[in-house]
Design a protein around this motif. Structure first.
Motif, short mmCIF file in Angstrom:
data_model
loop_
_atom_site.label_atom_id
_atom_site.label_comp_id
_atom_site.label_asym_id
_atom_site.label_seq_id
_atom_site.Cartn_x
_atom_site.Cartn_y
_atom_site.Cartn_z
N GLY A 56 -2.11 12.35 6.08
CA GLY A 56 -0.80 11.84 6.44
C GLY A 56 0.08 11.51 5.26
O GLY A 56 0.92 10.60 5.34
N GLY A 57 -0.08 12.23 4.16
CA GLY A 57 0.74 11.99 2.98
C GLY A 57 0.30 10.81 2.14
O GLY A 57 0.99 10.45 1.17
N GLU A 395 -3.45 3.28 1.60
CA GLU A 395 -2.19 3.00 2.28
C GLU A 395 -1.22 2.44 1.24
O GLU A 395 -1.51 1.45 0.60
CB GLU A 395 -2.39 1.97 3.40
CG GLU A 395 -3.36 2.39 4.49
CD GLU A 395 -2.74 3.37 5.48
OE1 GLU A 395 -1.57 3.75 5.30
OE2 GLU A 395 -3.44 3.75 6.43
N GLY A 396 -0.05 3.08 1.08
CA GLY A 396 0.87 2.67 0.04
C GLY A 396 0.64 3.49 -1.21
O GLY A 396 -0.30 4.29 -1.31
N ASN A 411 -5.76 -1.88 2.97
CA ASN A 411 -5.10 -0.74 2.34
C ASN A 411 -6.02 0.37 1.88
O ASN A 411 -5.54 1.41 1.43
CB ASN A 411 -4.24 -1.22 1.17
CG ASN A 411 -3.08 -2.07 1.64
OD1 ASN A 411 -2.52 -1.83 2.71
ND2 ASN A 411 -2.73 -3.08 0.85
N LEU A 412 -7.32 0.20 1.97
CA LEU A 412 -8.23 1.32 1.70
C LEU A 412 -8.62 1.93 3.04
O LEU A 412 -9.48 1.42 3.76
CB LEU A 412 -9.46 0.86 0.93
CG LEU A 412 -9.19 0.33 -0.49
CD1 LEU A 412 -10.51 0.01 -1.20
CD2 LEU A 412 -8.36 1.30 -1.31
N ALA A 413 -7.95 3.02 3.40
CA ALA A 413 -8.17 3.65 4.70
C ALA A 413 -9.48 4.40 4.75
O ALA A 413 -10.15 4.46 5.79
CB ALA A 413 -7.01 4.59 5.03
N LEU A 425 -10.84 4.49 8.49
CA LEU A 425 -9.98 3.85 9.48
C LEU A 425 -9.11 4.86 10.21
O LEU A 425 -8.36 4.47 11.12
CB LEU A 425 -9.09 2.81 8.80
CG LEU A 425 -9.79 1.65 8.10
CD1 LEU A 425 -8.77 0.68 7.54
CD2 LEU A 425 -10.76 0.92 9.05
N LEU A 426 -9.19 6.14 9.82
CA LEU A 426 -8.32 7.15 10.40
C LEU A 426 -8.96 7.92 11.54
O LEU A 426 -8.34 8.79 12.14
CB LEU A 426 -7.86 8.13 9.32
CG LEU A 426 -7.15 7.47 8.13
CD1 LEU A 426 -6.72 8.53 7.12
CD2 LEU A 426 -5.97 6.64 8.58
#
Length: 427
Positions: A56-57, A395-396, A411-413, A425-426
């Motif tokens: 997702g970028g 994330e970010g 923030n660590l997916a 988490l995805l």
């Protein structure tokens, strides 16, 4: 938490990669992981049976590393180490290893503690945790930073082999004179050390050694370097004060641990000219608490030197490694991520510079262990074809805002180490 078997390929698509050059992010691409390594970059078609993660970028970066940890002590209190059951100490170290991995640290250099067996267990995949470069017991002179005997007890060299609790549990080894130092270094190598740590100056947490004290004679330091060199590895030195730093450099020591009380920029210019690393920590006074006012005063003195040591080392072009040195206060182990973010928020490194230090930079230091490097078959700290598959999906954008790494739970997916998924988490 999920864990993926090593044999299952993983394709992470649509990610911006923080690459080996450490200069920024690539355009959106994909990364294929297979057989524990980065197999391809830009590959769009997943192999049969592969796990596909749509990025997702998001930013894909190498796993973080910490050049100065104490896994054996980070999960235990002082009372637990000195009076508790030894088995409990090892279980607490194992639990802390998992927490460290889930904070995004996929490789660490352990700078005192009996962790060689822990490394083997984690490397087998039986339990989650980072890769470990063990030093085993740190080596100290009598009345040095690793001497935890009572003042009324005979020195180890006079006590017919009686050892303190710190020595009994493999945390420290007290050795005096060339012959004992040679034996102590060889003992740690026999037990699985990938590099050696020696105490070359006074410390904060110890009892008998003011910060200005220089420890070990030039001949004793040289003996440690000779024994380590015979095994194809190097010696690092705990030392804050300037004279101790210079004596260690003259003896051939390759990594200065701390160095916060160097007298000025000339010392760091010397380090740069000799290729000696500054393995240091962005300390604040609140990181450690001491019941003794003498230790509290020493902690204040060290912390007052942090900003200058960073500034002088950067100006001199010295090689800087990032570490945390958190121990004996398990409730504070989570400061590891915050301390990394301080490089940017408190000590003037750009986010990209800080990321480079905590990934490919630390990995360069780790490789000094040469033939004793337990992970020498591939490269750490980078996302390149053939490198170990230790990666984080974030994330970010940490290249713009390093503080996103200060909240790893949020923030660590994705966390992947050794080609295995430990967090996703995805879905």
């Amino acid at each position: 938490m999920t864990q993926q078997q090593t044999s299952t390929p993983i394709l992470i698509s649509n990610v911006r990669v923080f690459g080996a050059d450490g200069c920024g992010l690539t355009p959106p691409t994909s990364v294929l992981i297979q057989d524990r390594r980065i197999a391809a970059i830009g590959e769009e078609k997943p192999p049969e049976g592969a796990v596909v993660i749509e990025g997702g970028g998001r930013v894909l970066m190498p796993g973080l590393s910490d050049a100065h940890v104490h896994l054996f002590a980070a999960g235990n209190t002082h009372a637990g180490l000195t009076m508790g059951a030894t088995g409990m100490n090892y279980y607490n170290a194992l639990a802390e290893a998992e927490r460290m991995l889930m904070r995004g640290f996929t490789a660490v250099r352990d700078m005192a503690g009996d962790v060689a067996a822990l490394r083997q267990v984690l490397d087998s995949g039986a339990f989650p945790g980072p890769r470990i470069y063990p030093s085993q017991a740190a080596i100290s002179q009598t009345s040095g930073h690793g001497d935890y005997s009572a003042v009324y007890e005979d020195a180890t060299t006079f006590s017919c082999g009686l050892h303190t609790r710190a020595e009994q549990i493999g945390f420290m080894r007290v050795a005096d004179g060339r012959d004992q130092v040679l034996a102590a270094v060889r003992e740690q190598l026999k037990k699985g050390a990938s590099q050696i740590k020696i105490m070359a100056g006074g410390g904060v947490a110890s009892t008998y050694d003011p910060l200005d004290v220089v420890q070990y004679t030039p001949d004793e330091l040289s003996a440690a370097v000779e024994a380590a060199s015979d095994w194809g590895t190097y010696v690092s030195a705990h030392v804050y004060n300037d004279e101790g730093i210079r004596r260690a450099i003259a003896a051939g020591i390759r990594s200065i641990e701390h160095g916060h009380l160097a007298a000025g920029p000339e010392t760091f210019k010397l380090m740069a000219s000799k290729g000696v690393w500054l393995s240091t920590q962005p300390f604040l006074e609140s990181d450690h608490e001491y019941p003794n006012p003498d230790n509290t005063e020493k902690n204040q003195e060290v912390c007052a030197g942090v900003a200058d040591s960073f500034m002088w080392a950067r100006e001199a072009g010295a090689k800087i490694a990032f570490g945390t040195d958190l121990l004996l206060e398990p409730e504070k182990a989570g400061l590891q991520n915050e301390m990394l973010t301080r490089l940017s928020t408190d000590f003037d490194f750009s986010p990209t510079e800080a990321l480079r230090i905590a990934t490919s930079g630390n990995a360069e230091l780790f490789r000094l262990s040469g033939e004793r490097d337990p992970y020498k078959e591939a490269r750490l700290g980078e996302i390149t074809v053939g490198a170990w598959a230790d990666v984080l999906l974030v994330e970010g954008d940490p290249t713009e805002d390093l503080t996103v790494l200060g909240d790893p739970d949020k923030n660590l997916a994705v966390i992947i180490k050794d080609g295995r998924i430990y967090k996703n988490l995805l879905g």
